[in-house]
Scaffold this motif. Structure first.
Motif, PDB file in Angstrom:
ATOM      1  N   ARG A 153       0.804  -1.224   0.000  1.00 52.73           N
ATOM      2  CA  ARG A 153       0.000   0.000   0.000  1.00 52.73           C
ATOM      3  C   ARG A 153       0.837   1.274   0.000  1.00 52.73           C
ATOM      4  O   ARG A 153       0.298   2.377  -0.048  1.00 52.73           O
ATOM      5  CB  ARG A 153      -0.925   0.004   1.221  1.00 52.73           C
ATOM      6  CG  ARG A 153      -1.968  -1.122   1.194  1.00 52.73           C
ATOM      7  CD  ARG A 153      -2.694  -1.231   2.527  1.00 52.73           C
ATOM      8  NE  ARG A 153      -3.357   0.016   2.897  1.00 52.73           N
ATOM      9  CZ  ARG A 153      -3.900   0.255   4.082  1.00 52.73           C
ATOM     10  NH1 ARG A 153      -3.858  -0.692   5.011  1.00 52.73           N
ATOM     11  NH2 ARG A 153      -4.485   1.393   4.335  1.00 52.73           N
ATOM     12  N   GLN A 154       2.165   1.133   0.028  1.00 47.73           N
ATOM     13  CA  GLN A 154       3.009   2.322   0.112  1.00 47.73           C
ATOM     14  C   GLN A 154       2.852   3.233  -1.107  1.00 47.73           C
ATOM     15  O   GLN A 154       2.794   2.760  -2.249  1.00 47.73           O
ATOM     16  CB  GLN A 154       4.482   1.929   0.247  1.00 47.73           C
ATOM     17  CG  GLN A 154       4.900   1.585   1.657  1.00 47.73           C
ATOM     18  CD  GLN A 154       6.411   1.480   1.781  1.00 47.73           C
ATOM     19  OE1 GLN A 154       7.095   1.084   0.850  1.00 47.73           O
ATOM     20  NE2 GLN A 154       6.938   1.845   2.930  1.00 47.73           N
ATOM     21  N   SER A 155       2.839   4.527  -0.844  1.00 41.91           N
ATOM     22  CA  SER A 155       2.815   5.530  -1.905  1.00 41.91           C
ATOM     23  C   SER A 155       4.255   5.942  -2.222  1.00 41.91           C
ATOM     24  O   SER A 155       5.180   5.613  -1.471  1.00 41.91           O
ATOM     25  CB  SER A 155       2.033   6.755  -1.431  1.00 41.91           C
ATOM     26  OG  SER A 155       2.730   7.390  -0.354  1.00 41.91           O
ATOM     27  N   PRO A 156       4.483   6.659  -3.326  1.00 42.24           N
ATOM     28  CA  PRO A 156       5.829   7.170  -3.610  1.00 42.24           C
ATOM     29  C   PRO A 156       6.379   8.013  -2.454  1.00 42.24           C
ATOM     30  O   PRO A 156       7.586   7.963  -2.170  1.00 42.24           O
ATOM     31  CB  PRO A 156       5.621   8.015  -4.875  1.00 42.24           C
ATOM     32  CG  PRO A 156       4.439   7.392  -5.546  1.00 42.24           C
ATOM     33  CD  PRO A 156       3.545   6.934  -4.432  1.00 42.24           C
ATOM     34  N   GLU A 157       5.491   8.739  -1.784  1.00 39.71           N
ATOM     35  CA  GLU A 157       5.930   9.557  -0.645  1.00 39.71           C
ATOM     36  C   GLU A 157       6.394   8.668   0.519  1.00 39.71           C
ATOM     37  O   GLU A 157       7.367   8.994   1.210  1.00 39.71           O
ATOM     38  CB  GLU A 157       4.792  10.460  -0.176  1.00 39.71           C
ATOM     39  CG  GLU A 157       4.418  11.576  -1.148  1.00 39.71           C
ATOM     40  CD  GLU A 157       3.624  11.075  -2.349  1.00 39.71           C
ATOM     41  OE1 GLU A 157       3.629  11.777  -3.388  1.00 39.71           O
ATOM     42  OE2 GLU A 157       3.015   9.976  -2.247  1.00 39.71           O
ATOM     43  N   ASP A 158       5.716   7.541   0.723  1.00 45.58           N
ATOM     44  CA  ASP A 158       6.112   6.600   1.776  1.00 45.58           C
ATOM     45  C   ASP A 158       7.498   6.012   1.482  1.00 45.58           C
ATOM     46  O   ASP A 158       8.335   5.888   2.378  1.00 45.58           O
ATOM     47  CB  ASP A 158       5.101   5.457   1.898  1.00 45.58           C
ATOM     48  CG  ASP A 158       3.748   5.925   2.415  1.00 45.58           C
ATOM     49  OD1 ASP A 158       3.727   6.897   3.200  1.00 45.58           O
ATOM     50  OD2 ASP A 158       2.732   5.322   2.030  1.00 45.58           O
TER      51      ASP A 158
END
Length: 507
Positions: free
Chosen positions: A371-376
């Motif tokens: 579920r990680q986003s690029p920001e994560d």
């Protein structure tokens, strides 16, 4: 490459399924031990080393336990268990000896270019982690295998070692690092292809790419009939072999099940996918020269230990961070989403369910990773490179790993992180399951496999002498013999184009 005849069923001594580092190592060793052995290699893809052995897919380019913190767990009493680290460090020295033997005997330059010197470092922050690293350093340096490892809490010293890691970091944050100059970077894809290049030149060796094994059947005489299908034209090929090795990476479990040997019952697989952040800014790449490993998140698999990794790939320096773990039902990067459900059998269903229930934190971790986003992902990178910029990095797909699940008498089923060789009682077939630190310890694994599956020949004076020629420390523990260790390291460093260990200590 050599080809076989088109007879309905050809006969050979050995079939190697999968053209990765394990098959290449086993094939070369067997041909050195007995040059008249006939060998057929079957590979489902069109090139060798395209899955787990490939440099972009491999999560551990040169595991030697110098910097990987998951190999040195802290015991409940606060002491550090270094037994696994010593075993892996020993095995890596064995691998270097065999590679040096090949490089010297065949004078193939490619067998020297696959390995390069690179410092191996561990980096941690926070008081508890700093204390852990201090204890780890104190424990490891009692072993001659880790002679020369430096520990520092001095920010200026660490900045000299890894400037980008320190730039922009909170000055009040407690940090510590260890550095081992003796570290290396290994391109196992290049190494694998180099060994297959040597193997294809030998008589009695045949290769068949784009061939997927569909059937394994034991014959009445104890030999094996292997059926493979050409993925390009659909034609079948049958090979009869006295010995079969299944070294197909994530695909080994399915093939082991096809063999139907009792020793393979109860084994299951838990696939873990991965991704990298690849640096695309040459200036950043040039300013970092080390493999820097940190501590893994709670519940994460060993292959997901975060590291900032300098590598040489195809003659070019690269910088990777990760891997970010994920979940896929594929057993191979170029596999099928049906791999996992197709692997479930009556014999392994219960162990797989029990192992799954016991590893809820791992499941939760993988879901969060997916579920990680690029920001994560950038935030995770910034823990190692505080000044990291999103535009300097791009996401790349890493390799697929299948962790071993097996029956356990007391616990029902356990999830194993590591490699495991499963062989038939008569030694006629063997499969390698699992992942890290496989490639780096391939030589030791294959020596053990040969001794188990070729017992009569393996114990003969001729084979024993050849083992000693290929691996000068054969039969001895380097950890117990500092003088021999120094002699071996000086020799392998010279042959493989690495700086002598004595020149690195104290740098």
């Amino acid at each position: 490459m050599n080809t076989t005849d088109n007879s309905p069923e050809s006969a050979v001594d050995v079939v190697l399924i999968g053209a990765g580092i394990m098959s290449a190592t086993l094939g070369m060793m067997l041909k050195e031990l007995q040059p008249d052995l006939t060998i057929t290699v079957l590979e489902r893809l069109d090139v060798a080393a395209a899955e787990s052995s490939d440099a972009w897919n491999n999560a551990g380019t040169g595991h030697s336990a110098f910097c990987e913190l998951n190999y040195t767990p802290e015991r409940p009493d606060g002491s550090i268990d270094i037994s696994k680290a010593i075993g892996i460090a020993e095995s890596f020295e064995v691998s270097k000896q065999f590679w040096s033997f090949l490089a010297e005997k065949y004078a193939v330059k490619e067998l020297q270019r696959f390995i390069n010197h690179i410092p191996h470092m561990s980096f941690v922050w926070g008081n508890d982690n700093v204390e852990y690293l201090r204890k780890r350093h104190a424990a490891l340096t009692q072993s001659p295998l880790f002679k020369g490892m430096e520990f520092s809490q001095d920010r200026q010293q660490i900045e000299q070692w890894i400037p980008l890691v320190m730039e922009g970091r909170d000055a009040s944050q407690p940090v510590a690092a260890t550095s081992m100059e003796l570290g290396t970077d290994v391109n196992f894809g290049s190494l694998t292809r180099g060994m297959f290049y040597l193997l294809q030149e030998k008589p009695g060796v045949t290769f068949h790419f784009n061939h997927e094994v569909s059937k394994l059947k034991r014959r009445d005489d104890g030999s094996w009939s292997v059926k493979a299908t050409d993925r390009l034209n659909g034609q079948s090929r049958k090979v009869r072999a006295k010995f079969v090795f299944i070294g197909a990476g994530g695909g080994s479990l399915t093939l082991l099940e096809k063999s139907d040997i009792p020793e393979g019952y109860g084994f299951g697989g838990f696939p873990v996918s991965g991704q990298w952040l690849k640096c695309v800014n040459p200036e950043v790449i040039e300013r970092h020269e080390a493999k820097v490993y940190g501590k893994a998140a709670v519940g994460s698999p060993p292959m997901s230990v975060p590291h900032l990794d300098s590598r040489m790939i195809n003659g070019k320096r690269e910088l990777l961070f990760g891997p970010y773990a994920g979940f896929s039902t594929k057993f191979l990067k170029k596999g099928s989403f049906l791999d996992l459900p197709a692997s479930i059998r009556a014999g392994n269903l219960r162990p797989m369910i029990i192992a799954g229930l016991k590893n809820i934190p791992l499941t939760r971790y993988l879901i969060n990773q997916v579920r990680q986003s690029p920001e994560d992902r950038l935030a995770a990178l910034k823990e190692y490179l505080p000044n990291a910029r999103a535009e300097d990095w791009q996401l790349e797909i890493a390799g697929q790993r299948v962790q071993v699940i097996k029956k356990h008498e007391k616990e029902g089923g356990v999830l194993e992180f590591g490699t495991e060789v499963v062989s038939a009682a008569d030694g006629s077939i063997a499969a390698l399951l699992g992942a890290s630190p496989g490639a780096s310890t391939a030589v030791s694994i294959m020596v053990s496999l040969i001794q188990k599956c070729f017992q009569q020949q393996g114990n003969s004076p001729e084979w024993q002498a050849k083992f000693k020629e290929m691996i000068p420390s054969f039969g001895q523990k380097l950890n117990d013999n500092p003088e021999l260790l120094e002699q071996i390291r000086n020799h392998t460093s010279s042959v493989l184009g690495l700086a002598a260990p004595a020149d690195m200590i104290g740098k």
